[in-house]
Enzyme design. Structure first.
Site, PDB file in Angstrom:
ATOM      1  N   ASP A 196     139.927  39.861  34.310  1.00  0.00           N
ATOM      2  CA  ASP A 196     139.915  40.030  35.720  1.00  0.00           C
ATOM      3  C   ASP A 196     139.614  38.896  36.618  1.00  0.00           C
ATOM      4  O   ASP A 196     138.243  38.474  37.015  1.00  0.00           O
ATOM      5  CB  ASP A 196     139.532  41.201  34.987  1.00  0.00           C
ATOM      6  CG  ASP A 196     138.795  41.722  37.078  1.00  0.00           C
ATOM      7  OD1 ASP A 196     139.210  41.458  37.565  1.00  0.00           O
ATOM      8  OD2 ASP A 196     137.921  43.000  37.340  1.00  0.00           O
ATOM      9  N   CYS A 359     130.729  50.203  40.281  1.00  0.00           N
ATOM     10  CA  CYS A 359     131.328  50.625  39.174  1.00  0.00           C
ATOM     11  C   CYS A 359     131.755  49.537  37.976  1.00  0.00           C
ATOM     12  O   CYS A 359     132.054  49.777  37.253  1.00  0.00           O
ATOM     13  CB  CYS A 359     132.631  50.412  40.327  1.00  0.00           C
ATOM     14  SG  CYS A 359     133.265  51.298  41.183  1.00  0.00           S
TER      15      CYS A 359
HETATM   16  N1  PMP Z   1     137.085  44.192  38.886  1.00  0.00           N
HETATM   17  C1  PMP Z   1     135.865  43.410  39.358  1.00  0.00           C
HETATM   18  C2  PMP Z   1     135.065  42.659  38.897  1.00  0.00           C
HETATM   19  C3  PMP Z   1     135.598  43.939  40.517  1.00  0.00           C
HETATM   20  O1  PMP Z   1     134.347  43.401  41.594  1.00  0.00           O
HETATM   21  C4  PMP Z   1     136.556  44.996  41.097  1.00  0.00           C
HETATM   22  C5  PMP Z   1     136.495  45.418  42.940  1.00  0.00           C
HETATM   23  N2  PMP Z   1     134.700  45.442  43.485  1.00  0.00           N
HETATM   24  C6  PMP Z   1     137.765  45.449  40.794  1.00  0.00           C
HETATM   25  C7  PMP Z   1     138.042  45.067  39.719  1.00  0.00           C
HETATM   26  C8  PMP Z   1     139.304  46.421  41.276  1.00  0.00           C
HETATM   27  O2  PMP Z   1     139.369  45.815  42.041  1.00  0.00           O
HETATM   28  P1  PMP Z   1     140.595  47.151  43.060  1.00  0.00           P
HETATM   29  O3  PMP Z   1     139.105  47.960  44.043  1.00  0.00           O
HETATM   30  O4  PMP Z   1     140.434  46.067  44.597  1.00  0.00           O
HETATM   31  O5  PMP Z   1     141.457  46.996  43.068  1.00  0.00           O
END
Ligand code: PMP
Length: 402
Positions: A196, A359
């Site tokens: 990721d 999150c």
């Molecule tokens: N992975 C990480 C490490 C993130 O920081 C984020 C966004 N906060 C995401 C995944 C998800 O990205 P998106 O909401 O743009 O799909």
């Protein structure tokens, strides 16, 4: 820093024409430079058309720009354009992989996911474990250092391991994981590696040839590009191993009433009308980034980070949460105060930071807190931003003492 003027870079971002705010939340989303805004707006000002769907000039031109954007993204990460799938963002890309692999997962398979993941790189795996009976296995982190213990990671890898899902850089502590080494070891066990890159690609160049991961995903909006566009990179064999997540137009070569033949990669994953303006906007962001002096930007961010960390360390009521030696972000808590109260008092003074669990509930729990305040930096931040933030923080500390 030598020869780098953050103010002239910042002047390219119309968002900063609005006075009276200090933006320290770029890990959530970055502001957009004028060339990105122009590219998106140009794509709607020209005669518009759907891509891959017409012989007329407007469609051919839209298709050419859309596919050029794919080539630009591919070049940016050292990949072949055939291995680039457009998605709505990192979240959709990971869901696409998890769903796409689920047909081949069984109760005899392990899915290794780090404890530090954003929910985007955890929930899709939970859902697929529930669906297939595969086991979700935690790669634990050290709450003090905010890092993965490589010895423990290696112990978790077994002949059962099918998937290893890990972030490039944590969005809570800014920890940069040893993804090269983790990928290499995972491959020895025949596991498939998903990285990721939502936070990682923003702050360092990535090359798929050398990284050798099976999949790498990221979002446009954290990379100074638009929202609603993201990228899934996969090795050819890794993409071919996925069953499509969405069905619809343009992902097939032939259809009868009860059967279809899939198009080749990447088209088979791009059902429906794509986000053409988003892809063009992301390509413009990459083009803009390429014109900047990335080493000077890195040095500038590192130096702002140092100023920030030093100031926070000098305040006894602040507790830094697993701070990294160098990073673009830091998490902290203020005494026993609730993170949301601190963020609110900062917001009242025009300071934009993020507070909460970011999150990443399991990671926040492992860190032994109920949330943090996160300050994150980007190329356009200045020393003045840090100074203003610290002044506002001092005022907040005073207010909370009452
Ligand atoms: N992975 C990480 C490490 C993130 O920081 C984020 C966004 N906060 C995401 C995944 C998800 O990205 P998106 O909401 O743009 O799909």
């Amino acid at each position: 820093t030598d020869g780098f003027d953050p103010h002239s870079l910042r002047a390219q971002f119309p968002a900063f024409n609005t006075p009276g705010w200090v933006y320290l939340d770029s890990a959530a989303t970055a502001q957009k430079p004028q060339p990105v805004i122009d590219a998106i707006s140009r794509s709607y000002m020209m005669p518009t058309a759907n891509v891959h769907r017409g012989q007329h000039q407007a469609s051919l031109s839209a298709t050419e720009q859309f596919e050029q954007a794919r080539r630009d993204v591919a070049h940016f990460i050292g990949a072949n354009p055939h291995n680039i799938v457009w998605t709505r963002g990192a979240t959709e890309a990971i869901n696409l992989i998890a769903y796409g692999l689920s047909h081949s997962l069984t109760p005899q398979d392990d899915i290794l996911v780090s404890e530090m993941e954003h929910h985007a790189n955890l929930i899709p795996w939970q859902l697929m474990a529930q669906r297939t009976g595969a086991q979700l296995v935690k790669i634990p982190c050290c709450p003090r250092t905010g890092t993965i213990d490589m010895k423990v990671y290696q112990q978790r890898l077994t002949a059962r391991t099918r998937i290893v899902a890990i972030s490039h850089v944590s969005n809570v502590t800014g920890t940069r994981h040893p993804i090269e080494e983790m990928t290499q070891v995972a491959h020895k066990f025949g596991a498939t590696v998903i990285i990721d890159g939502a936070q990682g690609i923003v702050h360092e160049p990535v090359c798929m040839q050398t990284l050798n991961t099976d999949y790498y995903v990221f979002s446009g909006h954290k990379l100074y590009g638009p929202t609603g566009i993201g990228v899934l990179y996969g090795k050819p064999e890794a993409l071919n191993a996925l069953s499509p997540f969405h069905g619809g137009g343009k992902m097939i070569t032939d259809v009868s009433f009860d059967h279809h033949t899939l198009a080749s990669i990447p088209a088979r994953f791009e059902a429906g009308t794509p986000n053409t303006a988003g892809a063009i906007g992301l390509a413009a962001a990459i083009d803009w980034l390429k014109q900047q002096d990335s080493q000077a930007i890195d040095a500038h961010i590192t130096s702002c980070y140092q100023q920030l960390i030093d100031a926070l360390r000098a305040r006894p009521r602040i507790r830094l949460i697993a701070p990294q030696a160098t990073s673009s972000m830091v998490s902290f808590v203020v005494g026993d105060e609730h993170h949301a109260d601190v963020a609110e008092l900062l917001a009242q003074q025009g300071i934009a930071v993020r507070s909460g669990h970011h999150c990443a509930h399991p990671f926040i729990k492992a860190l032994g807190v109920d949330g943090t305040i996160r300050v994150s930096l980007a190329a356009y931040n200045t020393y003045q931003d840090i100074t203003q933030f610290i002044a506002a923080l001092d005022k907040t500390l005073d207010l909370l003492d009452i």
